[in-house]
Scaffold this active site. Structure first.
Site, PDB file in Angstrom:
ATOM      1  N   LYS A 114      56.871  52.640  46.610  1.00 23.17           N
ATOM      2  CA  LYS A 114      55.575  53.171  46.283  1.00 23.17           C
ATOM      3  C   LYS A 114      54.844  52.725  47.450  1.00 23.17           C
ATOM      4  O   LYS A 114      54.014  51.548  46.792  1.00 23.17           O
ATOM      5  CB  LYS A 114      55.391  53.314  44.845  1.00 23.17           C
ATOM      6  N   ASP A 140      57.067  38.509  55.107  1.00 27.34           N
ATOM      7  CA  ASP A 140      56.374  38.324  56.588  1.00 27.34           C
ATOM      8  C   ASP A 140      55.696  36.955  57.008  1.00 27.34           C
ATOM      9  O   ASP A 140      56.346  36.670  58.095  1.00 27.34           O
ATOM     10  CB  ASP A 140      55.412  39.475  56.589  1.00 27.34           C
ATOM     11  N   SER A 167      54.620  49.097  44.331  1.00 29.03           N
ATOM     12  CA  SER A 167      53.304  49.291  44.710  1.00 29.03           C
ATOM     13  C   SER A 167      52.700  47.631  44.978  1.00 29.03           C
ATOM     14  O   SER A 167      52.950  47.256  45.892  1.00 29.03           O
ATOM     15  CB  SER A 167      52.594  49.957  43.420  1.00 29.03           C
TER      16      SER A 167
END
Length: 672
Positions: free
Chosen positions: A490, A476, A465
């Site tokens: 998740k 990124d 999560s």
């Protein structure tokens, strides 16, 4: 009001092959839940992320889910029973929509009849059965849930039960229990199951029926009837004493999903994900078998007064036998300070020089909302604590930083966002797509950067999560090398919707990285993989039923600071070469390979005492040999008994993460 009364002819029920009449009270739909049924179907169709039409296709899957919930181990129904009940296969959607759940009660009452008859028959025969067991016979019990079939005949089901009871008796015998105690323990198990049936009420059946439908949509959409809703809210607030473990039911067993950071179970290091709890005991009292027991009742038994001990009998996830062990855990309250960020320094020797790599261990993304509401300027939060620790580490002249998110199951989304901002200037952190397709972007607005140097993020399969949001964003942006294991996956958002009675936890949105890739299902893939004992086929979102798929949306604008992809191949080569020479990783690889080699044995349990004893001795000897091989390589004294093995004090994963980031610094400096 819950309606529960003895009905012999008034309630329509299924006539099964036995023709027996249940002595237990049959259940009928509680009509004060008719409106709840209609609310559920309307909410699922209009609010759920997929906005799925609840139709016959959903009903067919829900029918299978309902049978699995009632009889997960194929212990009570015969194939002919299932064939008879199959006429209701397409009725679940209509039952919800019409607010008439009679079909669920017809099926439940058929189950009730079978279960009562079977359990009373079993209980009557346990003493004689246990005394007649011959443990020299070569036979086995199928333990592969994917290969469990409905029995064709009563005789076939009788034999399955005989083997199940023999397996439990043999486990107890190998644990040193007397024949008398074995009989008592097994009788307690099935008396408990009968008691569970007697205590099941109409609301419980409705909840199971509703969740047979919700689970078709995804594994996180769940209806909580009032009692379960109260328990869920207690779990969310961590306001009761316990062991700090998240549990779920799977195939009659209470299974450990994950450990709560800072909790007593994590501190003991004897309980882990996928371990199965088969009995629970209190000090000075007999163990109570919990196989087949309702999850909320198992949880109630494990909870208790702070400072008291609970005894758990477990079958470890990585055991290649069905032999169990008992562990004792002292109940404590999981406090915010126990989950706080911590720091340490890993020292790495290279070329006669010692390099300091700072480590921030973050068990969860927390924020003391109560203190914030009180206006306390000194409130605790994961971001504030991490910022302070980074500044302290920088004062100690660290060369690089490790953000350790292993076993971090998530927490506050706002904290995940602000913590990412410690490492990047203002910019987007995560995209959130709702059920209507609208995409909102959550980002850091503070241009201040607390740490701008080289870093790695250390993750494992239990990083979930909010952890995946942070790891994905830093990957990124090219701010961190991700090392460890594929994360949980998740990537969905749930909200609680109040029903006329109870609550519906419903999946309403999905998370996407700034690159546009979802964190759902796949999680975040590390740049460099570390070996792990956690099997991705058994643990993680992809191991759950009906997970929402991975997908991709448009990326958003963000800068890339370091092109780590240019270095991954060489970093991986250096990593692979190093761990092949590291005694700790060699021992870990040996253990992983042994568990994989033995995985097929997990699915078939021998009922021969000599075979089971030999399996246990082999497993323990392999474990001792691995440990002593490791100890010899590290010039440590060897051990004589497997009981003397303790977890290594040195964190080999953090040390290897430090090696990786130092490799990167060296390669980067060489190229620039």
């Amino acid at each position: 009001m819950i309606y529960k009364r003895l009905l012999l002819s008034l309630l329509p029920c299924i006539a099964l092959a036995s023709g027996s009449v249940s002595a237990y009270e049959k259940l009928e739909p509680p009509h004060d839940y008719d409106r709840v049924a209609q609310e559920i179907v309307a909410t699922l169709e209009n609010v759920h992320y997929n906005k799925t039409l609840i139709d016959d296709e959903v009903s067919e899957q829900a029918f299978e889910n309902y049978l699995d919930a009632l009889d997960p181990s194929r212990s009570f129904f015969l194939k002919s029973d299932v064939d008879t009940l199959s006429k209701y296969r397409n009725d679940f959607d209509d039952a919800l929509r019409d607010g008439d759940s009679q079909v669920a009660y017809d099926i439940y009452n058929a189950y009730l009849d079978r279960a009562e008859t079977r359990l009373e028959k079993v209980l009557a025969g346990i003493p004689e059965m246990v005394k007649s067991f011959q443990y020299t016979v070569d036979e086995s019990l199928n333990a592969d849930p994917d290969k469990l079939e409905w029995a064709e005949t009563d005789a076939e089901l009788d034999d399955y039960w005989r083997k199940r009871i023999k397996n439990r008796a043999l486990t107890l015998k190998l644990n040193g229990e007397s024949e008398e105690d074995i009989i008592s323990a097994i009788e307690r198990r099935y008396k408990s199951q009968l008691k569970q049936i007697d205590q099941t009420n109409a609301t419980d059946v409705f909840q199971s029926f509703a969740n047979s439908v919700t689970s078709v949509l995804d594994p996180h959409t769940t209806y909580f009837a009032p009692r379960a809703s109260e328990a869920f809210n207690i779990n969310m607030s961590l306001s009761l004493e316990g062991i700090g473990a998240v549990l779920q039911m799977e195939d009659d067993y209470t299974k450990v999903v994950r450990l709560i950071p800072g909790g007593p179970a994590e501190a003991r290091k004897e309980l882990g994900p996928n371990d199965r709890i088969i009995a629970v005991g209190q000090e000075g009292e007999p163990m109570i078998d919990v196989v087949g027991m309702r999850l909320d009742d198992v949880v109630d038994m494990i909870r208790g007064e702070r400072g008291t001990n609970v005894i758990l009998e477990i079958i470890p996830a990585n055991s290649n036998t069905q032999n169990s062990k008992k562990i004792t855990i002292t109940r404590e309250k999981v406090k915010l300070e126990d989950q706080s960020a911590q720091k340490k320094i890993v020292e790495v020797e290279r070329g006669g020089e010692t390099f300091k790599v700072g480590v921030i261990e973050l068990p969860t993304f927390y924020s003391d909302f109560a203190a914030i509401q009180r206006g306390d300027r000194d409130y605790k939060s994961s971001t504030r604590d991490t910022k302070k620790l980074i500044e302290e580490l920088q004062a100690e002249d660290i060369t690089a930083l490790i953000l350790d998110l292993r076993n971090n199951g998530g927490g506050s989304l706002q904290e995940a966002n602000s913590l990412t901002g410690l490492f990047i200037p203002a910019g987007p952190v995560v995209q959130i797509r709702d059920a209507s397709g609208r995409v909102s972007i959550l980002g850091d607005q503070d241009r201040e950067v607390t740490y701008s140097g080289p870093m790695v993020v250390l993750v494992n399969r239990m990083s979930a999560s909010a952890s995946e949001i942070v790891a994905g964003a830093l990957k990124d942006y090219g701010r961190a090398i991700i090392v460890g294991h594929q994360t949980f996956g998740k990537g969905t958002v749930q909200v609680l919707q109040e029903m006329d009675k109870g609550q519906l936890k419903i999946t309403q949105a999905k998370f996407y990285r700034v690159s546009g890739e979802s964190t759902q299902h796949k999680g975040v893939m590390p740049d460099i993989n570390f070996p792990s004992l956690l099997d991705t086929n058994q643990v993680g979102e992809s191991a759950l039923e009906n997970p929402l798929p991975w997908d991709k949306i448009h990326d958003t604008r963000y800068p890339v600071y370091w092109e780590f992809a240019d270095y991954v191949d060489e970093l991986t080569s250096l990593h692979d070469k190093r761990i092949k020479q590291d005694a700790n990783f060699v021992a870990l690889e040996d253990q992983i390979n042994y568990v994989k080699d033995q995985s097929e044995h997990f699915k078939s349990i021998s009922l021969n005492e000599n075979t089971r004893e030999a399996q246990r001795e082999e497993s323990e000897q392999k474990q001792l040999d691995r440990e002593n091989k490791r100890r010899k390589a590290l010039d440590l004294p060897v051990l004589e008994n497997v009981e003397d093995i303790e977890a290594p004090e040195d964190d080999v994963y953090a040390h290897e993460a430090a090696e990786v980031v130092l490799d990167f610094i060296g390669l980067y400096q060489k190229n620039h």
